[in-house]
Design a protein around this motif. Structure first.
Motif, PDB file in Angstrom:
ATOM      1  N   ARG A 177     -18.908 -35.929 -89.120  1.00 47.34           N
ATOM      2  CA  ARG A 177     -19.374 -34.754 -88.097  1.00 47.34           C
ATOM      3  C   ARG A 177     -18.906 -33.686 -89.451  1.00 47.34           C
ATOM      4  O   ARG A 177     -20.014 -32.553 -89.471  1.00 47.34           O
ATOM      5  CB  ARG A 177     -18.325 -34.593 -86.759  1.00 47.34           C
ATOM      6  CG  ARG A 177     -17.615 -32.954 -86.573  1.00 47.34           C
ATOM      7  CD  ARG A 177     -16.905 -33.470 -84.910  1.00 47.34           C
ATOM      8  NE  ARG A 177     -17.215 -32.086 -85.306  1.00 47.34           N
ATOM      9  CZ  ARG A 177     -16.193 -31.467 -83.503  1.00 47.34           C
ATOM     10  NH1 ARG A 177     -16.342 -31.984 -82.757  1.00 47.34           N
ATOM     11  NH2 ARG A 177     -16.577 -30.309 -83.083  1.00 47.34           N
ATOM     12  N   TYR A 178     -17.820 -33.453 -90.243  1.00 43.74           N
ATOM     13  CA  TYR A 178     -17.622 -32.561 -91.191  1.00 43.74           C
ATOM     14  C   TYR A 178     -18.005 -32.915 -92.236  1.00 43.74           C
ATOM     15  O   TYR A 178     -17.717 -33.567 -93.092  1.00 43.74           O
ATOM     16  CB  TYR A 178     -15.739 -32.823 -91.130  1.00 43.74           C
ATOM     17  CG  TYR A 178     -15.247 -32.583 -89.470  1.00 43.74           C
ATOM     18  CD1 TYR A 178     -15.368 -31.569 -89.170  1.00 43.74           C
ATOM     19  CD2 TYR A 178     -14.693 -33.153 -89.045  1.00 43.74           C
ATOM     20  CE1 TYR A 178     -14.712 -31.208 -87.954  1.00 43.74           C
ATOM     21  CE2 TYR A 178     -14.063 -32.983 -87.555  1.00 43.74           C
ATOM     22  CZ  TYR A 178     -14.416 -31.937 -87.095  1.00 43.74           C
ATOM     23  OH  TYR A 178     -13.832 -31.217 -86.243  1.00 43.74           O
ATOM     24  N   THR A 191     -12.994 -28.208 -98.808  1.00 42.23           N
ATOM     25  CA  THR A 191     -13.289 -27.032 -97.950  1.00 42.23           C
ATOM     26  C   THR A 191     -14.156 -27.802 -96.719  1.00 42.23           C
ATOM     27  O   THR A 191     -14.558 -28.464 -97.153  1.00 42.23           O
ATOM     28  CB  THR A 191     -14.700 -25.816 -98.321  1.00 42.23           C
ATOM     29  OG1 THR A 191     -13.704 -24.813 -98.941  1.00 42.23           O
ATOM     30  CG2 THR A 191     -14.685 -24.621 -95.992  1.00 42.23           C
ATOM     31  N   ARG A 193     -16.353 -27.871 -92.862  1.00 44.82           N
ATOM     32  CA  ARG A 193     -16.868 -26.936 -91.895  1.00 44.82           C
ATOM     33  C   ARG A 193     -18.234 -28.292 -91.022  1.00 44.82           C
ATOM     34  O   ARG A 193     -18.225 -29.452 -91.354  1.00 44.82           O
ATOM     35  CB  ARG A 193     -19.165 -26.524 -92.563  1.00 44.82           C
ATOM     36  CG  ARG A 193     -18.327 -25.533 -93.557  1.00 44.82           C
ATOM     37  CD  ARG A 193     -19.539 -24.662 -94.405  1.00 44.82           C
ATOM     38  NE  ARG A 193     -18.999 -23.033 -95.159  1.00 44.82           N
ATOM     39  CZ  ARG A 193     -19.459 -22.441 -95.454  1.00 44.82           C
ATOM     40  NH1 ARG A 193     -20.189 -22.263 -94.378  1.00 44.82           N
ATOM     41  NH2 ARG A 193     -19.064 -21.007 -95.617  1.00 44.82           N
ATOM     42  N   ASP A 194     -18.222 -28.124 -89.377  1.00 39.27           N
ATOM     43  CA  ASP A 194     -18.105 -28.060 -88.616  1.00 39.27           C
ATOM     44  C   ASP A 194     -19.847 -28.432 -88.090  1.00 39.27           C
ATOM     45  O   ASP A 194     -20.446 -27.448 -87.815  1.00 39.27           O
ATOM     46  CB  ASP A 194     -17.688 -27.877 -87.620  1.00 39.27           C
ATOM     47  CG  ASP A 194     -17.872 -28.485 -85.933  1.00 39.27           C
ATOM     48  OD1 ASP A 194     -18.259 -29.779 -86.133  1.00 39.27           O
ATOM     49  OD2 ASP A 194     -17.003 -28.246 -85.281  1.00 39.27           O
ATOM     50  N   ASP A 197     -21.043 -27.354 -85.105  1.00 41.93           N
ATOM     51  CA  ASP A 197     -21.240 -26.109 -85.179  1.00 41.93           C
ATOM     52  C   ASP A 197     -22.819 -25.959 -85.384  1.00 41.93           C
ATOM     53  O   ASP A 197     -23.075 -25.651 -86.802  1.00 41.93           O
ATOM     54  CB  ASP A 197     -19.723 -25.285 -85.390  1.00 41.93           C
ATOM     55  CG  ASP A 197     -19.451 -23.922 -85.073  1.00 41.93           C
ATOM     56  OD1 ASP A 197     -20.842 -23.043 -85.324  1.00 41.93           O
ATOM     57  OD2 ASP A 197     -19.135 -23.154 -84.725  1.00 41.93           O
ATOM     58  N   ALA A 201     -19.360 -23.608 -88.477  1.00 45.45           N
ATOM     59  CA  ALA A 201     -18.511 -23.164 -89.031  1.00 45.45           C
ATOM     60  C   ALA A 201     -16.572 -23.277 -90.443  1.00 45.45           C
ATOM     61  O   ALA A 201     -17.472 -25.381 -90.365  1.00 45.45           O
ATOM     62  CB  ALA A 201     -17.355 -22.853 -87.842  1.00 45.45           C
ATOM     63  N   VAL A 202     -16.605 -22.779 -91.108  1.00 45.08           N
ATOM     64  CA  VAL A 202     -15.453 -23.610 -91.683  1.00 45.08           C
ATOM     65  C   VAL A 202     -13.822 -23.810 -90.627  1.00 45.08           C
ATOM     66  O   VAL A 202     -13.691 -22.884 -89.740  1.00 45.08           O
ATOM     67  CB  VAL A 202     -14.918 -22.584 -92.431  1.00 45.08           C
ATOM     68  CG1 VAL A 202     -13.939 -23.405 -93.576  1.00 45.08           C
ATOM     69  CG2 VAL A 202     -16.086 -22.249 -93.825  1.00 45.08           C
ATOM     70  N   VAL A 203     -13.689 -24.431 -90.288  1.00 48.49           N
ATOM     71  CA  VAL A 203     -12.522 -25.743 -90.031  1.00 48.49           C
ATOM     72  C   VAL A 203     -11.375 -25.489 -90.698  1.00 48.49           C
ATOM     73  O   VAL A 203     -10.582 -25.679 -89.946  1.00 48.49           O
ATOM     74  CB  VAL A 203     -12.757 -26.661 -89.173  1.00 48.49           C
ATOM     75  CG1 VAL A 203     -14.017 -26.344 -87.872  1.00 48.49           C
ATOM     76  CG2 VAL A 203     -13.225 -27.749 -90.035  1.00 48.49           C
ATOM     77  N   GLY A 204     -11.558 -25.678 -91.344  1.00 48.23           N
ATOM     78  CA  GLY A 204     -10.326 -25.997 -92.812  1.00 48.23           C
ATOM     79  C   GLY A 204     -10.322 -25.781 -94.198  1.00 48.23           C
ATOM     80  O   GLY A 204     -11.705 -26.124 -94.380  1.00 48.23           O
ATOM     81  N   SER A 205      -9.167 -25.111 -95.115  1.00 46.81           N
ATOM     82  CA  SER A 205      -9.351 -25.174 -96.496  1.00 46.81           C
ATOM     83  C   SER A 205      -8.351 -26.246 -97.080  1.00 46.81           C
ATOM     84  O   SER A 205      -7.522 -25.255 -97.038  1.00 46.81           O
ATOM     85  CB  SER A 205      -9.810 -24.036 -97.192  1.00 46.81           C
ATOM     86  OG  SER A 205      -9.836 -23.844 -98.430  1.00 46.81           O
TER      87      SER A 205
END
Length: 206
Positions: A177-178, A191, A193-194, A197, A201-205
Motif C-alpha cells: 500500500r505504501y 518518505t 506516500r499512500d 489515496d 498523499a505523504v503520510v510520514g517522513s
C-alpha cells in the motif's frame, strides 16, 4: 556482485569463521539495481553503462544471459505475478516491460510527462499499476508518476515529489500500500506516500 573489480581472497570479510563473500560475479560495470525471480531461480541486475540487464542463475550464481532493453537501464522491478520485468531507462525516458514467459517487449514512453529522458526507478504497487520516479527539466525537482497498464498505460504525474536534485529510489512496503521513497544521496530521509489515496498523499517522513 562487482563491476570488473577483483575481490582478493585475503581481503574477504569473515563471519563466524566463514567467508562473507562466497562468489564474485563480474558484471563488466557497476550495477544499479536488482530483482529476484524465485520461480525461475534468477537474479536480474541492471548495468546502466552497458545498457544491459544481466540474468544470473541460482544456485551457482553464473551469468546466463545479458538482455538489452533500453538506454541506461537503472531501476528494475518484478511484477507481483512474476511474469513481467519492469525496467526504468534513464537515458531515453522509457519504461520497458519484458514478458518473461513469451519474451515480448512493451515500451512505455514517459519522456513527455517528465520533460526529460531521465526515468530513474519503477515499482509495481498493484497488478498493472506502476510508480515511476524521474527528473524534470528543473534540476531541483523530481516527480513521481503513476502508470495504469489496465487503462491503456494512462500516466498521472505527481510532483514535485521531493525537493531534491538527486534521483529517487522507490520501494513498496510489505502491504503493497505504501510507497517508500529515498533520495539516493541522502538515504537518512525516508518518505511514505499512500497509494490508496488518489493524491498519493505523504503520510510520514523519517
Amino acid at each position: 556482485l562487482r563491476g570488473g573489480v577483483d575481490v582478493p581472497l585475503d581481503q574477504t570479510q569473515h563471519v563466524a569463521g566463514q567467508p562473507l563473500v562466497v562468489n564474485a560475479i563480474d558484471l563488466g560495470a557497476p550495477a544499479a539495481d536488482m530483482a529476484i525471480d524465485a520461480a525461475r531461480a534468477r537474479v536480474y541486475v541492471s548495468v546502466p553503462t552497458r545498457n544491459e540487464i544481466v540474468a544470473i542463475a541460482t544456485p551457482g550464481y553464473q551469468v546466463v544471459e545479458r538482455i538489452r532493453l533500453g538506454q541506461r537501464p537503472t531501476g528494475i522491478d518484478l511484477s507481483r505475478d512474476g511474469a513481467t520485468l519492469y525496467v526504468a531507462n534513464n537515458a531515453n525516458g522509457t519504461i520497458t516491460a519484458l514478458d518473461l514467459n513469451t519474451r515480448a517487449v512493451t515500451t512505455i514512453d514517459v519522456a513527455r510527462a517528465l520533460g526529460t529522458g531521465r526515468a530513474f526507478d519503477v515499482v509495481e504497487a498493484a497488478p498493472g499499476v506502476l510508480y515511476v520516479s524521474g527528473a524534470t527539466s528543473d534540476p531541483t525537482h523530481h516527480v513521481l508518476m503513476r502508470i495504469d497498464r489496465n487503462a491503456g498505460d494512462a500516466i498521472q504525474t505527481f510532483g514535485p515529489a521531493e525537493i531534491s536534485s538527486h534521483d529517487l529510489r522507490l520501494r513498496m512496503d510489505p502491504t503493497r500500500r505504501y510507497l517508500l521513497i529515498t533520495d539516493i544521496t541522502n538515504s537518512s530521509v525516508l518518505t511514505l506516500r499512500d497509494t490508496a489515496d488518489p493524491s498519493l498523499a505523504v503520510v510520514g517522513s523519517f
